[in-house]
Enzyme design. Structure first.
Site, PDB file in Angstrom:
ATOM      1  CG  ASN A 223      -5.294  -5.682   5.209  1.00 59.80           C
ATOM      2  OD1 ASN A 223      -3.825  -5.632   5.377  1.00 59.80           O
ATOM      3  ND2 ASN A 223      -5.870  -4.545   4.606  1.00 59.80           N
TER       4      ASN A 223
ATOM      5  CG  ASP B 279      -1.960  -0.943   1.033  1.00 56.81           C
ATOM      6  OD1 ASP B 279      -2.205  -1.583   0.367  1.00 56.81           O
ATOM      7  OD2 ASP B 279      -2.831  -0.869   2.197  1.00 56.81           O
TER       8      ASP B 279
ATOM      9  N   GLY C 152     -12.535  -2.583   7.700  1.00 58.65           N
ATOM     10  CA  GLY C 152     -13.494  -3.784   7.385  1.00 58.65           C
ATOM     11  C   GLY C 152     -13.071  -5.083   7.230  1.00 58.65           C
ATOM     12  CG  ASP C 153      -9.503  -5.652   4.897  1.00 59.12           C
ATOM     13  OD1 ASP C 153     -10.734  -5.848   4.427  1.00 59.12           O
ATOM     14  OD2 ASP C 153      -8.675  -5.046   4.565  1.00 59.12           O
TER      15      ASP C 153
ATOM     16  N   GLY D 129      -6.972  -9.540   1.565  1.00 60.66           N
ATOM     17  CA  GLY D 129      -6.599 -11.052   2.083  1.00 60.66           C
ATOM     18  C   GLY D 129      -5.475 -10.889   3.102  1.00 60.66           C
TER      19      GLY D 129
HETATM   20  O1  RIB Z   1      -9.199  -2.841   2.690  1.00 61.75           O
HETATM   21  C1  RIB Z   1      -8.107  -2.111   2.660  1.00 61.75           C
HETATM   22  C2  RIB Z   1      -7.209  -2.781   1.447  1.00 61.75           C
HETATM   23  O2  RIB Z   1      -7.620  -2.435   0.296  1.00 61.75           O
HETATM   24  C3  RIB Z   1      -5.701  -1.994   1.438  1.00 61.75           C
HETATM   25  O3  RIB Z   1      -4.807  -2.532   2.268  1.00 61.75           O
HETATM   26  C4  RIB Z   1      -5.494  -2.058  -0.033  1.00 61.75           C
HETATM   27  O4  RIB Z   1      -4.407  -2.915  -0.129  1.00 61.75           O
HETATM   28  C5  RIB Z   1      -6.697  -2.785  -0.607  1.00 61.75           C
HETATM   29  O5  RIB Z   1      -6.500  -3.804  -0.967  1.00 61.75           O
END
Ligand code: RIB
Length: 299
Positions: free
Chosen positions: A42, A12, A242-243, A40
């Site tokens: 995260n 990122d 969200g992750d 994925g």
């Molecule tokens: O949900 C966040 C993620 O979305 C980030 O880390 C980025 O890589 C995108 O995939």
């Protein structure tokens, strides 16, 4: 019970800017940070930190070895992360002073998965194990079909929602994790209650977790519906909130906790993630989450 998260790993590039850039506008960013990310990765980090036994499968390029190490360090099993000769997936992320984000994805290695690799990874898992997917890799339809054939519980976070999902039979999904935007895209409905009703109509067998940002989250299935308020927090960077929610929610479910408890832990963990910069690095440890909830600590 095991969980296989077959998903993306991204580098990122996060730019801090006063506001999200408008069409035709140029803004100079205050700083650039390079973070480990990808929906994925995260979600695997969140699952592992929340105490789940998670295997991450996916693809990186030569420049992505550090992502595998971060995944491993969090406690996830990384034997199914392979390296290919191309660039690792990356994301260009704008984060505004209000903590809102806007993301451009470059898939890179994330779209280099093959059916042979999928088949050999799935061989390691058993009926009843969980298969978690997002929409940042190729072969989503194939993964859903094969996971279902194997008797796995198929969980889909259809993010980002785009045309690649058209090849997938979403009726085979057992649990959806969606935010309001994805809810609108999947159902064509705008209001929360309409989205939930339409999800039930189109996917009657499936559970649905609908996250609503500062409005909280809702879980619904054929038997029950639970509503959870969001914890108050100062938004520094919403990336991976969200992750974090997804990982903590699923880990609590795997531990046999009820949906109300799973929603509480997931919401509190997501509130912590929002109060910190970055994606995978913003995901809290389980002790922080459990202690914070027990002591009604404001994030
Ligand atoms: O949900 C966040 C993620 O979305 C980030 O880390 C980025 O890589 C995108 O995939």
């Amino acid at each position: 019970m095991k969980i296989l998260n077959y998903g993306s790993l991204n580098i990122d590039y996060t730019y801090r800017i006063p506001h999200i850039v408008a069409p035709g506008e140029t803004i100079t960013s205050q700083y650039l940070s390079v973070f480990p990310g990808g929906k994925g990765l995260n979600q695997s980090v969140a699952l592992a930190k929340a105490g789940a036994q998670v295997w991450h499968a996916g693809m990186i390029g030569e420049d992505g070895e550090f992502l595998k190490q971060i995944c491993k360090k969090s406690g996830a099993d990384t034997r199914f992360i392979s390296q290919v000769e191309t660039r690792t997936g990356n994301a260009v992320i704008q984060v505004s002073d209000e903590g809102q984000n806007s993301i451009i994805l470059f898939p890179g290695a994330n779209r280099m998965n093959t059916k042979e690799k999928v088949d050999s990874v799935l061989d390691f898992f058993e009926p009843g194990d969980f298969l978690l997917l997002q929409n940042e890799i190729n072969l989503i339809g194939y993964l859903i079909d094969k996971g279902k054939e194997k008797g796995m519980t198929v969980i889909l976070n259809p993010s980002p929602f785009d045309e690649n999902l058209q090849e997938a039979d979403l009726k085979k999904v057992d649990l959806f994790l969606i935010n309001e935007i994805e809810g609108r895209q999947i159902t064509g409905k705008n209001e929360t209650e309409e989205i939930l009703a339409e999800m039930k109509k189109c996917y009657p067998r499936a559970g649905v977790v609908l996250t609503l940002g500062s409005e909280g989250a809702i879980y619904q299935d054929t038997q029950e519906i639970w509503r959870q308020k969001a914890y108050e927090t100062k938004a520094i960077d919403t990336t991976a909130a969200g992750d974090t929610f997804t990982g903590y929610f699923l880990a609590a479910m795997m531990e046999g906790k009820n949906k109300a408890q799973a929603l509480t832990e997931a919401s509190y963990a997501a509130a912590i993630a929002v109060s910190r910069k970055g994606a995978a690095v913003s995901i809290p440890e389980k002790q922080e989450v459990i202690y914070g909830i027990a002591n009604q600590k404001i994030v």
